[in-house]
Design an enzyme around this catalytic site. Structure first.
Site, PDB file in Angstrom:
ATOM      1  N   HIS A   1       0.790  -1.240   0.000  1.00 46.60           N
ATOM      2  CA  HIS A   1       0.000   0.000   0.000  1.00 46.60           C
ATOM      3  C   HIS A   1       0.818   1.284   0.000  1.00 46.60           C
ATOM      4  O   HIS A   1       0.262   2.371  -0.058  1.00 46.60           O
ATOM      5  CB  HIS A   1      -0.966   0.028   1.202  1.00 46.60           C
ATOM      6  CG  HIS A   1      -0.279   0.279   2.514  1.00 46.60           C
ATOM      7  ND1 HIS A   1       0.199  -0.728   3.301  1.00 46.60           N
ATOM      8  CD2 HIS A   1       0.006   1.424   3.162  1.00 46.60           C
ATOM      9  CE1 HIS A   1       0.763  -0.223   4.386  1.00 46.60           C
ATOM     10  NE2 HIS A   1       0.671   1.086   4.322  1.00 46.60           N
TER      11      HIS A   1
HETATM   12  C1  UD1 Z   1      -2.134   5.692   5.374  1.00 47.31           C
HETATM   13  C2  UD1 Z   1      -0.880   6.260   6.042  1.00 47.31           C
HETATM   14  C3  UD1 Z   1       0.213   5.218   6.033  1.00 47.31           C
HETATM   15  C4  UD1 Z   1      -0.259   3.920   6.664  1.00 47.31           C
HETATM   16  C5  UD1 Z   1      -1.553   3.474   5.995  1.00 47.31           C
HETATM   17  C6  UD1 Z   1      -2.111   2.279   6.728  1.00 47.31           C
HETATM   18  C7  UD1 Z   1      -0.480   8.677   5.776  1.00 47.31           C
HETATM   19  C8  UD1 Z   1       0.295   9.691   5.060  1.00 47.31           C
HETATM   20  N1  UD1 Z   1      -0.386   7.420   5.289  1.00 47.31           N
HETATM   21  O1  UD1 Z   1      -1.806   5.400   4.026  1.00 47.31           O
HETATM   22  O2  UD1 Z   1       1.326   5.691   6.774  1.00 47.31           O
HETATM   23  O3  UD1 Z   1       0.735   2.962   6.487  1.00 47.31           O
HETATM   24  O4  UD1 Z   1      -2.522   4.524   6.053  1.00 47.31           O
HETATM   25  O5  UD1 Z   1      -3.014   1.568   5.959  1.00 47.31           O
HETATM   26  O6  UD1 Z   1      -1.150   8.991   6.727  1.00 47.31           O
HETATM   27  N2  UD1 Z   1      -9.104   4.691   0.820  1.00 47.31           N
HETATM   28  C9  UD1 Z   1     -10.359   4.162   0.716  1.00 47.31           C
HETATM   29  N3  UD1 Z   1     -11.025   3.818   1.847  1.00 47.31           N
HETATM   30  C10 UD1 Z   1     -10.501   3.983   3.080  1.00 47.31           C
HETATM   31  C11 UD1 Z   1      -9.222   4.531   3.196  1.00 47.31           C
HETATM   32  C12 UD1 Z   1      -8.526   4.884   2.054  1.00 47.31           C
HETATM   33  O7  UD1 Z   1     -10.867   3.995  -0.388  1.00 47.31           O
HETATM   34  O8  UD1 Z   1     -11.163   3.636   4.093  1.00 47.31           O
HETATM   35  C13 UD1 Z   1      -8.361   5.030  -0.424  1.00 47.31           C
HETATM   36  C14 UD1 Z   1      -8.641   6.436  -0.923  1.00 47.31           C
HETATM   37  O9  UD1 Z   1      -8.604   6.388  -2.313  1.00 47.31           O
HETATM   38  C15 UD1 Z   1      -7.428   7.201  -0.417  1.00 47.31           C
HETATM   39  C16 UD1 Z   1      -6.328   6.162  -0.500  1.00 47.31           C
HETATM   40  O10 UD1 Z   1      -6.959   4.939  -0.149  1.00 47.31           O
HETATM   41  O11 UD1 Z   1      -7.130   8.340  -1.197  1.00 47.31           O
HETATM   42  C17 UD1 Z   1      -5.174   6.420   0.439  1.00 47.31           C
HETATM   43  O12 UD1 Z   1      -5.622   6.610   1.787  1.00 47.31           O
HETATM   44  P1  UD1 Z   1      -4.756   7.475   2.816  1.00 47.31           P
HETATM   45  O13 UD1 Z   1      -5.332   7.365   4.174  1.00 47.31           O
HETATM   46  O14 UD1 Z   1      -4.510   8.839   2.276  1.00 47.31           O
HETATM   47  O15 UD1 Z   1      -3.335   6.791   2.773  1.00 47.31           O
HETATM   48  P2  UD1 Z   1      -2.949   5.268   2.941  1.00 47.31           P
HETATM   49  O16 UD1 Z   1      -2.269   4.841   1.701  1.00 47.31           O
HETATM   50  O17 UD1 Z   1      -4.096   4.496   3.447  1.00 47.31           O
HETATM   51  N1  UDP Z   2      -3.928  -5.662   8.611  1.00 44.61           N
HETATM   52  C1  UDP Z   2      -5.203  -6.222   8.690  1.00 44.61           C
HETATM   53  N2  UDP Z   2      -5.827  -6.562   7.518  1.00 44.61           N
HETATM   54  C2  UDP Z   2      -5.235  -6.406   6.291  1.00 44.61           C
HETATM   55  C3  UDP Z   2      -3.939  -5.836   6.241  1.00 44.61           C
HETATM   56  C4  UDP Z   2      -3.320  -5.463   7.413  1.00 44.61           C
HETATM   57  O1  UDP Z   2      -5.749  -6.397   9.773  1.00 44.61           O
HETATM   58  O2  UDP Z   2      -5.850  -6.744   5.287  1.00 44.61           O
HETATM   59  C5  UDP Z   2      -3.267  -5.297   9.870  1.00 44.61           C
HETATM   60  C6  UDP Z   2      -1.911  -5.921  10.037  1.00 44.61           C
HETATM   61  O3  UDP Z   2      -2.026  -7.211  10.617  1.00 44.61           O
HETATM   62  C7  UDP Z   2      -1.208  -4.914  10.939  1.00 44.61           C
HETATM   63  C8  UDP Z   2      -1.795  -3.600  10.490  1.00 44.61           C
HETATM   64  O4  UDP Z   2      -3.018  -3.902   9.822  1.00 44.61           O
HETATM   65  O5  UDP Z   2      -1.536  -5.126  12.303  1.00 44.61           O
HETATM   66  C9  UDP Z   2      -0.859  -2.910   9.558  1.00 44.61           C
HETATM   67  O6  UDP Z   2      -1.536  -1.876   8.917  1.00 44.61           O
HETATM   68  P1  UDP Z   2      -1.117  -1.336   7.480  1.00 44.61           P
HETATM   69  O7  UDP Z   2      -0.372  -2.360   6.750  1.00 44.61           O
HETATM   70  O8  UDP Z   2      -2.358  -0.807   6.866  1.00 44.61           O
HETATM   71  O9  UDP Z   2      -0.221  -0.076   7.846  1.00 44.61           O
HETATM   72  P2  UDP Z   2       1.279   0.152   8.333  1.00 44.61           P
HETATM   73  O10 UDP Z   2       1.582  -0.767   9.439  1.00 44.61           O
HETATM   74  O11 UDP Z   2       2.157  -0.026   7.143  1.00 44.61           O
HETATM   75  O12 UDP Z   2       1.296   1.592   8.747  1.00 44.61           O
END
Ligand code: UD1
Ligand code: UDP
Length: 396
Positions: free
Chosen positions: A234
């Site tokens: 991601h």
């Molecule tokens: C965010 C965090 C990242 C973390 C990740 C965990 C920042 C800068 N990034 O990244 O550090 O590792 O969360 O998963 O804060 N979207 C949906 N539904 C949702 C959420 C997101 O459709 O419920 C889609 C949207 O298109 C959105 C994109 O995902 O624009 C990215 O979401 P965003 O929260 O901006 O960043 P992540 O890549 O999720």
């Molecule tokens: N996770 C989850 N379901 C998924 C992917 C990740 O429950 O489909 C959990 C994972 O086990 C871990 C946390 O989400 O505890 C990590 O989150 P993510 O990978 O979104 O973000 P990051 O840790 O990179 O910030």
């Protein structure tokens, strides 16, 4: 919302400390479960927790599912900020959190990790003199092109209590001028830094038991233990660059052919959007034809733990999943050029590849022949949440 004009003085001496926890992204909801559980079971008479969800993640399977299955109380506030550019999201969170802080007047704000929700809460609190408690402090990738690196460095320097999961994190903070002697009370100018282990390890130990009892994902997907690779992707550097994204997916396809293992890919909504919008119809069709590359909806945490425990190997760019791979003694290919969890790489349990197809295949091939252990114990003893509660009570 009513806003009090008075400065934030005099709230630190109350016998029961009110903390305001800010979460927003999936991993923060999961991390918050550990502290919330410790408070409810052992510190209910000394700590009161108000929970604020920024709404950064909002899909049912990126947010609500975790409250239900991890038994976290529902948020007291949800700012429903949703998706957007970094500036728009952070600004909306900042102003929403500030309003709540004036209303609730907590003794401290608790933040997790390095997301936009983290930086917004740190800034809102520090500017109005509310101590910030940063859990998962001190981590660095030394790559400021990562939005998370900007968020975590800034949050650390606005914090009063810094809870650091690893020794590498402590070294990073001392290199930036943080002192390790303790101050009572701690303050933003005289912060306390603690090496306390990883709150996610608390969680993995606790929820692994529940996962074994409740998760049926392995049966549902018809999987055999140790006969599949679990993959998550991601990071913006992997998803928003079509060459990187396609390189990763091609590597997975080649690994399937080479190893005869299946690949289970619980797909983050960002990655799903980018596959559909950036990759050619031809490539997507070819992927759909590879039946052993199985994209599934984002998993709940109990299912995720079950997948991790049963996987032969894990391929990921997630911070949390890298650590969980180590907790469960699984080899891990890290789809990044750097990691904040350098001890796992030093232990030989993980290899950094970035999105490079050849490097992914070569690292995976090497790791499949290795026996991984959980020695050394990099992430503490699984009691980080209780330690953090004690210090919140004694140091603020
Ligand atoms: C965010 C965090 C990242 C973390 C990740 C965990 C920042 C800068 N990034 O990244 O550090 O590792 O969360 O998963 O804060 N979207 C949906 N539904 C949702 C959420 C997101 O459709 O419920 C889609 C949207 O298109 C959105 C994109 O995902 O624009 C990215 O979401 P965003 O929260 O901006 O960043 P992540 O890549 O999720
Ligand atoms: N996770 C989850 N379901 C998924 C992917 C990740 O429950 O489909 C959990 C994972 O086990 C871990 C946390 O989400 O505890 C990590 O989150 P993510 O990978 O979104 O973000 P990051 O840790 O990179 O910030």
């Amino acid at each position: 919302m009513a806003i009090l004009a008075s400065p934030m003085k005099g709230f630190y001496n109350m016998s029961k400390k009110k903390i305001l926890t800010v979460i927003g992204a999936r991993p923060q909801i999961i991390k918050a479960a550990a502290l919330s559980r410790a408070i409810r079971s052992h510190y209910a008479s000394t700590i009161e927790e108000v929970l604020v969800h920024t709404g950064q993640h909002y899909d049912e399977n990126m947010s609500a599912v975790f409250f239900e299955e991890l038994g976290i109380p529902l948020p007291d506030y949800n700012l429903a900020v949703g998706s957007g550019t970094h500036g728009h999201m952070t600004a909306a969170m900042l102003s929403g959190i500030e309003d709540i802080l004036y209303k609730e007047q907590p003794a401290a704000v608790v933040i997790y990790g390095d997301t936009n929700s983290t930086i917004a809460a740190a800034l809102a609190a520090a500017k109005i003199h509310i101590p910030v408690v940063h859990i998962e402090a001190g981590l660095r990738s030394f790559n400021k092109a990562m939005p998370e690196e900007i968020n975590r460095i800034s949050a650390d320097h606005m914090s009063t209590l810094l809870f650091v999961p690893t020794k590498a994190g402590i070294n990073n903070l001392t290199n930036e001028g943080f002192q390790l002697e303790q101050h009572l009370p701690a303050s933003i100018d005289a912060p306390n830094v603690y090496h306390c282990g990883d709150i996610m390890y608390d969680n993995s130990l606790y929820y692994a038991k529940l996962s074994n009892e409740k998760s049926t994902i392995i049966e549902q997907l018809g999987l055999q233990p140790n006969a599949f690779i679990l993959c998550t992707v991601h990071r913006d550097s992997n998803t928003d660059n079509p060459k990187a994204l396609q390189g990763i997916l091609e590597a997975l396809q080649q690994l399937i052919v080479q190893t005869n293992l299946e690949v289970i890919l619980p797909i983050h909504p960002r990655t799903k959007n980018k596959i559909e919008s950036l990759l050619s119809a031809d490539f997507q069709q070819k992927m759909a034809g590879q039946k052993k590359l199985r994209m599934i909806a984002p998993a709940g945490f109990l299912d995720m733990i079950a997948l991790e425990q049963n996987a032969k190997m894990i391929i990921t760019d997630s911070g949390g999943v890298q650590k969980e791979a180590y907790f469960f003694a699984k080899p891990c290919v890290i789809l990044r050029e750097q990691t904040e969890w350098i001890e796992v790489v030093a232990a030989g349990a993980a290899i950094l590849t970035g999105p490079n197809k050849e490097k992914i295949i070569s690292a995976a091939t090497h790791l499949l022949g290795q026996k991984i252990t959980t020695d050394p114990a990099i992430f503490g003893d699984g009691n980080a949440a209780a330690f953090i509660c004690e210090k919140i009570i004694s140091d603020l």
